[in-house]
Design a protein around this motif. Structure first.
Motif, PDB file in Angstrom:
ATOM      1  N   CYS A 170       2.607  -1.139   4.061  1.00  0.00           N
ATOM      2  CA  CYS A 170       2.600  -1.630   2.843  1.00  0.00           C
ATOM      3  C   CYS A 170       3.097  -0.671   1.625  1.00  0.00           C
ATOM      4  O   CYS A 170       3.413   0.311   1.976  1.00  0.00           O
ATOM      5  N   GLY A 171       3.550  -1.397   0.667  1.00  0.00           N
ATOM      6  CA  GLY A 171       4.132  -0.576  -0.382  1.00  0.00           C
ATOM      7  C   GLY A 171       5.668  -0.498  -0.395  1.00  0.00           C
ATOM      8  O   GLY A 171       5.958   0.308  -0.951  1.00  0.00           O
ATOM      9  N   LYS A 172       6.412  -1.239   0.361  1.00  0.00           N
ATOM     10  CA  LYS A 172       7.734  -0.964   0.484  1.00  0.00           C
ATOM     11  C   LYS A 172       8.346  -1.372  -0.521  1.00  0.00           C
ATOM     12  O   LYS A 172       9.738  -0.924  -0.959  1.00  0.00           O
ATOM     13  N   LYS A 173       7.958  -2.260  -1.178  1.00  0.00           N
ATOM     14  CA  LYS A 173       8.428  -2.780  -2.531  1.00  0.00           C
ATOM     15  C   LYS A 173       8.656  -1.878  -3.573  1.00  0.00           C
ATOM     16  O   LYS A 173       9.483  -1.826  -4.223  1.00  0.00           O
ATOM     17  N   GLU A 174       7.995  -0.792  -3.784  1.00  0.00           N
ATOM     18  CA  GLU A 174       7.896   0.214  -4.621  1.00  0.00           C
ATOM     19  C   GLU A 174       8.946   1.234  -4.251  1.00  0.00           C
ATOM     20  O   GLU A 174       8.492   2.414  -3.695  1.00  0.00           O
ATOM     21  N   GLU A 229       5.833  -0.113  -9.648  1.00  0.00           N
ATOM     22  CA  GLU A 229       4.419   0.042 -10.198  1.00  0.00           C
ATOM     23  C   GLU A 229       3.997   1.617 -10.407  1.00  0.00           C
ATOM     24  O   GLU A 229       4.353   2.157  -9.467  1.00  0.00           O
TER      25      GLU A 229
END
Lengths: 262, 314
Positions: free
Chosen positions: A21-25, A160
């Motif tokens: 998770c959280g690869k977008k950041e 974010e």
């Protein structure tokens, strides 16, 4: 055998949960550069758009904020505080409206301002309520309160982040690399603290003052779509053509549900 | 210490762990309803300290972490206790519970440090339910009732109550995931509403089967009644929560009404799942498997007429 498979599946699921998770950041986000050859603005021909934003109709009453969860905040305001979602005076002039060039500037490139845009936390409220800045410009967050806040912008296209700021802490400096409209900002310690950040690729934006006025200056001659955004009433668009050294007036009128007959 | 006393002790401890887990679920629901999930941006410390400034939303988040720590310790003690004195299945389940609470803590950390509530918070809420029913199952499996020699029952109805109850439990679990997904922004409300219709139908069907086939069996009847009571309460709370969420969308901050209703909806949802699990396990404990019933029927037929039924020839 079954037990081994079960354990393996559990471990795999956990590993995916933790790492997947959280690869977008991407914390190394950089401003999107307009690398193509761009026109240079001829400052001798620039014009402006000056106008005002008004509200037609009476806004729905807004309940005052309940700050009883934090005695410090409660003490900071002797009178009830109305959330600044719709700030309108007796004449219908609407404050906190963001007016910006939505379209028509694709061929220009702009420098990022050096000075920071400051968001202060004062009396457990954000000041200003609406922040507008350019991509890559420093966004400085201060805490003037004697209580702890967390600052949590929730962008869709930018990174974010969520940072705490105890009383007396040094300012937090951040940047937003990509243009993005209406990024919600929250303090989860004090859930009534809400704000919006607008990040632009160009310097042609303004936030209306208490008298509802705005100015978009130094616009090169051309045809532009100008948009006005209001937190509760959405957006309005208008097209305007500016000649050399010309100043065009522009008025936006938002309508309340009662005024628009909804 | 005699074996029965040891078991009684571990059973009581399992019940206590399940009870504290209910408080943990409530604390977690309070965090979400008060929009306080991100009020503490660091983990495992809070604002770089063991005890953060207890103001505003931080109080909810910190209380959630304290309850989580308490449940983790209780689960560790329970797992060790079961390893020393529990039955094989209870021992395995004890270690599973410990693994689940560790995974849950890591997921909670992921939620704090990486955000993405739609994914991480929904997973965190789902794992919370799995952990809760694991501990509830342990409480049942270690009970004197479960250890006792019980006379088994034949289920000659169709569909069989054992698989029907299991399917109902699975449906309730999926419904809780859909609810959590809606609450944390992963799904819209529609899947949860469809889930509500399916779950209501299955619970009513299961409880009706319990009543009709085993109305005289107290140990099944009471769990059926409890499951229906939770369903009824949950339906009312669901309608109220829907209204509260609609109101909250316009509000600048969560109101007390919104918090109370939504937290109650989450809690009763968990209790509905727990009672469905207990009913299902009780069915598996008290009702003979289909194959045994078929065999007994075949033997009875053989004794009566000397012929073999069709099913047993195959």
């Amino acid at each position: 055998m079954k037990t081994k498979l079960f354990n393996l599946a559990l471990a795999a699921a956990l590993a995916i949960a933790i790492t997947g998770c959280g690869k977008k950041e991407d914390t190394n986000e950089q401003p999107v550069a307009n690398s193509n050859a761009k026109k240079v603005i001829d400052t001798s021909t620039v014009g402006s758009v000056t106008g005002s934003v008004t509200l037609d109709g009476k806004p729905a009453p807004i309940k005052p904020i309940n700050m009883s969860a934090e005695p410090y905040c409660l003490k900071a305001h002797p009178n009830p505080v109305i959330p600044p979602e719709v700030v309108v005076n007796d004449k219908g002039d609407l404050a906190n409206v963001v007016v910006y060039v939505k379209d028509g500037l694709a061929d220009y490139n702009f420098d990022t301002p050096k000075e920071p845009v400051v968001l202060n936390q004062q009396g457990c409220m954000y000041d200003p309520h609406i922040i507008a800045l350019m991509a890559g410009q420093t966004f400085e967050v201060k805490n003037d309160d004697q209580t702890t806040h967390n600052i949590h912008p929730m962008p869709k296209d930018n990174r974010e982040w969520n940072k705490s700021q105890p009383p007396g802490a040094s300012p937090i400096d951040e940047t937003f690399g990509r243009a993005e409209l209406a990024i919600p900002v929250k303090c989860n310690v004090h859930p009534w603290m809400k704000s919006y950040i607008f990040v632009f690729k160009n310097p042609y934006y303004a936030v209306t003052s208490k008298d509802g006025k705005f100015t978009l200056k130094d616009l090169p001659p051309g045809t532009y779509t100008i948009e006005a955004w209001q937190e509760k009433y959405g957006v309005l668009d208008q097209t305007v053509t500016i000649g050399a050294k010309e100043s065009k007036p522009l008025t936006f009128t938002f309508k309340t549900a009662a005024a628009s007959g909804d | 210490m005699p074996e029965t006393e040891k078991l009684q002790g571990v059973h009581r401890f399992a019940v206590a762990t399940a009870s504290v887990t209910v408080l943990l679920l409530m604390a977690g629901a309070l965090v979400t309803s008060n929009d306080a999930a991100d009020s503490v941006p660091d983990w495992p410390l809070a604002y770089g300290r063991i005890i953060p400034p207890l103001v505003g939303g931080i109080r909810y988040e910190f209380a959630h972490r304290v309850f989580a720590a308490a449940v983790s310790v209780l689960t560790l003690v329970l797992a060790v206790w079961l390893a020393r004195s529990g039955a094989r299945i209870a021992r395995k389940l004890g270690w599973t519970a410990l693994g689940l609470i560790i995974a849950q803590a890591l997921l909670g950390a992921l939620r704090v440090l990486r955000g993405h509530p739609a994914v991480t918070a929904t997973m965190h809420a789902t794992l919370a339910q799995i952990f809760f029913v694991t501990v509830v199952s342990l409480a049942l499996l270690t009970s004197a009732w479960w250890q006792r020699d019980l006379s088994l029952l034949d289920d000659r109805g169709s569909p069989r109550l054992r698989p029907l109850a299991a399917v109902t439990t699975a449906a309730v679990f999926v419904q809780l995931i859909l609810g959590a997904g809606f609450r944390h922004g992963a799904f819209g409300i529609l899947p949860h509403l469809i889930g509500f219709v399916v779950v209501t139908f299955l619970i009513v069907w299961t409880c009706r089967a319990v009543r009709k086939r085993f109305g005289q069996v107290r140990d099944l009847r009471r769990w059926g009644i409890m499951l229906q009571a939770f369903l009824g309460t949950q339906v009312l709370l669901g309608v109220a929560a829907y209204w509260a969420v609609a109101q909250a969308m316009q509000a600048v901050q969560p109101s007390l009404t919104y918090v109370v209703i939504t937290v109650a909806h989450v809690l009763v949802g968990a209790l509905t799942l727990a009672s469905s699990v207990v009913l299902t396990l009780s069915c598996y404990r008290l009702i003979r498997p289909k194959a045994v019933v078929a065999l007994r029927s075949a033997m009875e037929t053989t004794r009566a007429g000397g012929t073999r039924p069709e099913s047993s020839r195959a």
